[in-house]
Each structure stands twice: as structure tokens, then as C-alpha cells.
Design an enzyme around this catalytic site. Structure first.
Site, PDB file in Angstrom:
ATOM      1  CE  LYS A 171      -2.849  32.469  36.413  1.00  0.00           C
ATOM      2  NZ  LYS A 171      -3.932  33.345  35.780  1.00  0.00           N
ATOM      3  CE  LYS A 208      -6.802  25.347  30.118  1.00  0.00           C
ATOM      4  NZ  LYS A 208      -7.505  25.725  30.827  1.00  0.00           N
ATOM      5  CE  LYS A 252      -1.967  31.600  27.035  1.00  0.00           C
ATOM      6  NZ  LYS A 252      -3.144  33.019  26.554  1.00  0.00           N
TER       7      LYS A 252
END
Length: 350
Positions: A128, A211, A214
Site C-alpha cells: 500500500k 484477485k 472493488k
């Protein structure tokens, strides 16, 4: 004590009442991956005679900036998804994290137990933060310690997670073990990750190596829990596959990521094993399999999206449910927090 004589997590947890805790960030647009990897399993756990505590971790969500009104809506939408997926607020504790202040309090206490080196090694922090680590919030760096607090605050012994969250549960055990060692107590359990089911990692409908997310720019890559029946069916019928028919054994799916993903999704929705699905459709092309998968998915997911829509039309009712859940959670959490403070030498005189 030698390494050979160290108790196992199972031995440590034998002293504690079995209890499940897990949470999901209310960051909007929950997907089929969230349902199969988490919500469906959360609902099933209610039938196993173990206390279940489920949390919408809004304090984790703000480790990156959130629009306040959007965060409220997303938290209610996530709560609606939990309930529509079968989590019964009368059988499980369901609440949003920020309504139980003990999470933040224990999070600070465990920040003082966890080590910087442990945080630096966390894979998700590296992913991240990337090259912009200096610009990230302190909360994003330290949030695995807060996650440990979420779990340990309820003396949870089991945590249903996906494979990508296993490292966080291992860190939680390290923090618990260090606390117990530093203070000479057997106070915190050693939570174990529960990684169960055939579709704990649901992949993109456009690329079987990624994966389902969203945040993917392509809406066609995922099934949103808010999608209607026509949209669900259309996305599955257009899912990327290969030209080969389905094999008669799982070995025949080696190197066929998209095919394996669709088989896994079918198996999870139908409560079958992937081997059973392959046997049922051996030799069939995707012109047959994808419409069958679409029909199955619609039959399972349309009632969820319909119920979510109904619940979202009554936000006050969702807030009431979350408030009641927070009261139940606080009743469990406060004695554990107060004992933690006492063990650490804090005066408790009020």
C-alpha cells in the site's frame, strides 16, 4: 523455557472460551469475493455453537482519507450486506468499530508492545505504501497493531480470514505472546486464522491471475453485491475463459486460471467441491458452463441485493442494529480492557 517446550496456540487457547472475531472495512462496493471469502462463511459459523463477533472496522477505513458522508453510507451498506448474507444480529454481535472506544484504547496499549520491525515487515504495508511511505498516515503503518487489538479485545481464539490476511493474525499472536511474556501472565489467547472453503480467494472475471477487487477500474471484472440479476448474468456470460472444454479432473485445470476461478465460484455457490463440479461438467464447453454459473449466481445473489436495497431504505434501522451490537460488544470488551490496564500498572480508581 526451551523452544521445544513452548505451548502451541491450541494449547494456549484451551484455557479460553472459543470465540470468533472478524471484520471488514466499510470501503464500499462489497463483491462476490467478499461474500464467498467472508460473509457466507460468517453466516455459517453461527451454526457451530461458537460465539461470533463481526465488526465493520471504520477506524481502519480512515487510515486513508474518507469523505465523512460516504463513510457513513458505506458503513450502513456493509451492515446491510452482513444482514442480507445471513448474519443474524440476534445470534451474532454486529457493530461498527468506532462505537466501542475500547478498540482505540487497546490499540494504543498494544502499539507500546508491538515492535517497529514487525510493522515494517508487513506485506500489505509494503504494497500500500509503495515508494510513497513517507507520505502515508501513521495509522496506515500501525493499523496491524489495531487489528490485533480488535481481536484480542474479545479474547477471540479464531479469526476467519483470507490467505492475504494470515500474516496479520500471525502478528496478533506475536503481540499477544510478547504481552504475556513481558507481564508474566497468561492473559491473551493465541488466535488462529480460519482459512476455509473452496473460494477463499476469488479472482477477477477479466484476469484469473488477479484477485477480484472493488478498486479494479473495470466493473466487468467483479460481481458487486448490489448488482441486479441482469448485470450478474451478463458479467458471468462475458467472463474471460479459454477455448478448451472443462476436463474430467482438477489436474486438467492446471495453468487455466480463469477456468479454475469459475469452477471454484460455482463450487462455493453450490456448496460442492471443485472436483464434483468438474465431474458434473466434464467435456462441456463454457458456452454451457457459464450460463449455468450465471443462473446459479443469480439464484444465490439476487435475494442478497434485494434485501440490501430494502435495508438501505431504512438507515435508522441499520443504525439501531449497529448500536445494539455495540452495546453487546462493549459489555465483553470493557472487562478485558480494564484488566489489561491493571496488568500494565494503570491506576483504576473510578
Amino acid at each position: 523455557m526451551s523452544e521445544l517446550s513452548q505451548p502451541t496456540p491450541e494449547e494456549i487457547n484451551a484455557k479460553f472460551t472459543p470465540r470468533i472475531f472478524s471484520g471488514i472495512q466499510p470501503s464500499g462496493n462489497l463483491t462476490l469475493g467478499n461474500y464467498l471469502g467472508a460473509l457466507k462463511r460468517f453466516a455459517e459459523k453461527q451454526d457451530e455453537g461458537i460465539e461470533t463477533i463481526y465488526c465493520l472496522v471504520d477506524l481502519h477505513a480512515i487510515t486513508v482519507w474518507q469523505d465523512p458522508e460516504a463513510l457513513k453510507k458505506q458503513t450502513r451498506e456493509a451492515a446491510a450486506a452482513f444482514i442480507a448474507s445471513g448474519i443474524d444480529p440476534a445470534r451474532s454481535v454486529l457493530f461498527n468499530q468506532s462505537q466501542v472506544s475500547a478498540h482505540a484504547e487497546l490499540g494504543w496499549l498494544l502499539n507500546c508492545v508491538a515492535r517497529m520491525g514487525w510493522m515494517n515487515r508487513m506485506t500489505q504495508w509494503k504494497d500500500k505504501a509503495g515508494k510513497n511511505a513517507e507520505k502515508q498516515s501513521l495509522g496506515l503503518f500501525a493499523y496491524p497493531s489495531l487489528m490485533a487489538a480488535d481481536i484480542l479485545l474479545y479474547h477471540a481464539t479464531m479469526v476467519p480470514v483470507g490467505e492475504d490476511q494470515k500474516q496479520h493474525v500471525e502478528l496478533c499472536r506475536d503481540i499477544a505472546a510478547k504481552f504475556n511474556h513481558d507481564y508474566g501472565v497468561d492473559f491473551f489467547p493465541a488466535p488462529l486464522p480460519l482459512i476455509e472453503g473452496v473460494a477463499t480467494r476469488v479472482m477477477s472475471l477479466r484476469d484469473g491471475s488477479k484477485k477480484m477487487s472493488k478498486s479494479d477500474p473495470s466493473d466487468a471484472s467483479r460481481i458487486n453485491l448490489t448488482d441486479d440479476a441482469d448485470t450478474i448474468a451478463k458479467k458471468f456470460r462475458k467472463a474471460v475463459t479459454d477455448p478448451e472444454p472443462l476436463p474430467d479432473s482438477l489436474e486438467g485445470l492446471e495453468g487455466r486460471a480463469e477456468a479454475r476461478n469459475l469452477v471454484n465460484i460455482y463450487a462455493a455457490l453450490a456448496d460442492k467441491t471443485p472436483a464434483e463440479v468438474v465431474a458434473d461438467y466434464a467435456g462441456q464447453g463454457f458456452g454451457v458452463f457459464k450460463p449455468a454459473l450465471a443462473d446459479l449466481a443469480v439464484s444465490k445473489l439476487e435475494p442478497i441485493s434485494t434485501e440490501m436495497s430494502r435495508l438501505m431504505n431504512d438507515p435508522a434501522e441499520i443504525d439501531r442494529i449497529l448500536g445494539q451490537g455495540a452495546e453487546k460488544a462493549d459489555a465483553i470488551a470493557q472487562p478485558i480492557l480494564q484488566k489489561t490496564l491493571e496488568i500494565m500498572g494503570m491506576i483504576r480508581s473510578r
